[in-house]
Design an enzyme around this catalytic site. Sequence first.
Site, PDB file in Angstrom:
ATOM      1  N   GLY A 184       0.674  -1.017   0.464  1.00  0.00           N
ATOM      2  CA  GLY A 184      -0.124  -0.270   0.153  1.00  0.00           C
ATOM      3  C   GLY A 184       0.560   1.208  -0.186  1.00  0.00           C
ATOM      4  CB  SER A 185       0.007   4.578   0.848  1.00  0.00           C
ATOM      5  OG  SER A 185      -0.339   4.863   2.347  1.00  0.00           O
ATOM      6  NE  ARG A 186       7.735   7.244   0.788  1.00  0.00           N
ATOM      7  CZ  ARG A 186       8.454   7.416   0.715  1.00  0.00           C
ATOM      8  NH1 ARG A 186       9.288   8.767   1.162  1.00  0.00           N
ATOM      9  NH2 ARG A 186       8.974   7.829  -1.273  1.00  0.00           N
ATOM     10  CD  GLU A 224       4.823  -3.571  -3.530  1.00  0.00           C
ATOM     11  OE1 GLU A 224       4.174  -2.544  -4.109  1.00  0.00           O
ATOM     12  OE2 GLU A 224       4.168  -4.866  -3.734  1.00  0.00           O
ATOM     13  CB  CYS A 283       3.568  -1.418  -6.711  1.00  0.00           C
ATOM     14  SG  CYS A 283       3.228  -2.775  -7.418  1.00  0.00           S
TER      15      CYS A 283
END
Length: 511
Positions: free
Chosen positions: A257-259, A281, A318
């Site tokens: 997902g998101s940072r 990730e 991604c």
Amino acid sequence: MAQLTGQMVIGFERVAGTGEAIAAVDPRTGERLDPEYRYGGDAEVARACALAEEAFDAYRATSAERRAAFLEAIAGRLDGLTDVLVRRAMSETGLPEARLTGEVARTTGQLRLFASDLRAAGDGSARYGPSAPDGLAGGGAGGPAVSVDAAGEGVPEIRQGRVPLGPVAVFGAGNFPFAFSVAGGDTASALAAGCPVVVKAHDAHPGTCELVGRAVSEAVQEAGLPEGVFSMLYGDGPTLGIALVSDPRVQAVGFTGSRTAGLAIAKAAADRPRPIPVYAEMSSVNPVFLLPDALAEHAAELAEAYVGSVTLGAGQFCTNPGLVFAEKGEALDAFLDAAAKAVEADPGAPMLTPGIARAYAEGVGRLERHPDVTILARGREPDAVAGCRAALAVVDAENFGPELQQEIFGACSLVVRCDDLDQVVGLARGLEGQLTATIHGGGAAAARLLPVLERLAGRILWGGWPTGVRVGHAMVHGGPYPATSDARTTSVGSLAIERFQRPVAYQGVPR
């Protein structure tokens, strides 16, 4: 099986949440989809984790053959549900039928790959060897050295094996409702490793999650395994998600997902009295390096393939090629001209959620407002409520700063015009860690660039485009921070199993 209930899966039970109500939204029309799902809370987290802990010792003791058959049973159930799964996922994600059908096949193929790996390894994959080479065995810090002969005679045999870590929390991804969600790579590899799994379902496709979660739970029952081997909960990340990561019975986390979310999970895991590993990730812009020989020979063909990769699935990969580096000149001008035409012809596509569509528009807006960035082309406005309008931008290398490395999740890419190869290599050295890096071209320029990219990315492509990750033994889907939280691992391919195991040395223990 197709009838949705809006319930969580906790072991063999179907449980209705009592928290906030959510529902999926069709991103093409904005229609709210039934049924309603309610979040779980601390009680549901505690119940799922307690069941997982109770199941752990019995599940990890299962034979490789039994675990392999279990993974294949999940795959068979999902294959039988393909039509139902695809129809629901189309409504919840706006992704096309062919893409989703292929993704179900990839998901079941991944389960079967891990099953075949288990059978190949069997139950005796330990490494054997004498205590030390050349007759000297160290006794550890401050310990005595033990003399042995070259053959290691007279010393205990040392074997090395791998044992599963314990219950694993998995966070489903929004952009792959099958391959990186409830029964995706993290779940499959954890189950293959011998670890029970508790999944936090993704809010963007809750109905798809329910269908898959029920299929996995039924496979657990069919295999005669303890019910805590699998559970699936609904809840928001900052509360239920963090509670799940913080539960002392959870021993590892898989996340895509998101940072922002990934770092919050990593912090919660590190702040525990006994920290646990997080395999997250998070973000990547996947730079592409177009070298002069490739541009001179194939500028138009490269441009067409590039735009196809950027716009595939509305850019919601991604591994989307968000950055391109190339030397200035007529060949690059021809590439940019052809790429701009291809972008302008792109019809656009629905994005996964209205929120993702808004974030994409804001990201493109930041590029448009940047004083040194030029927007070369925009695609057509799509009909979808949560639509993605493709964007192609360009900037000169001297104006390429850290703010232009930020991922824009969607069909947008930035081309950086460089004066020479020295400038290309210098910029490559300054990039954040990436999932992929791609070289088009060869010769001395590519040879110089390759060792730089080995330090930069988890997967290097020589030609081709990075969208699409083939499941196989050699695949690495990982990379240096912030692409992932642990660059030594992969979330795709055979090595993914080892994330959820640790080595143990057995000295003098009978085989």
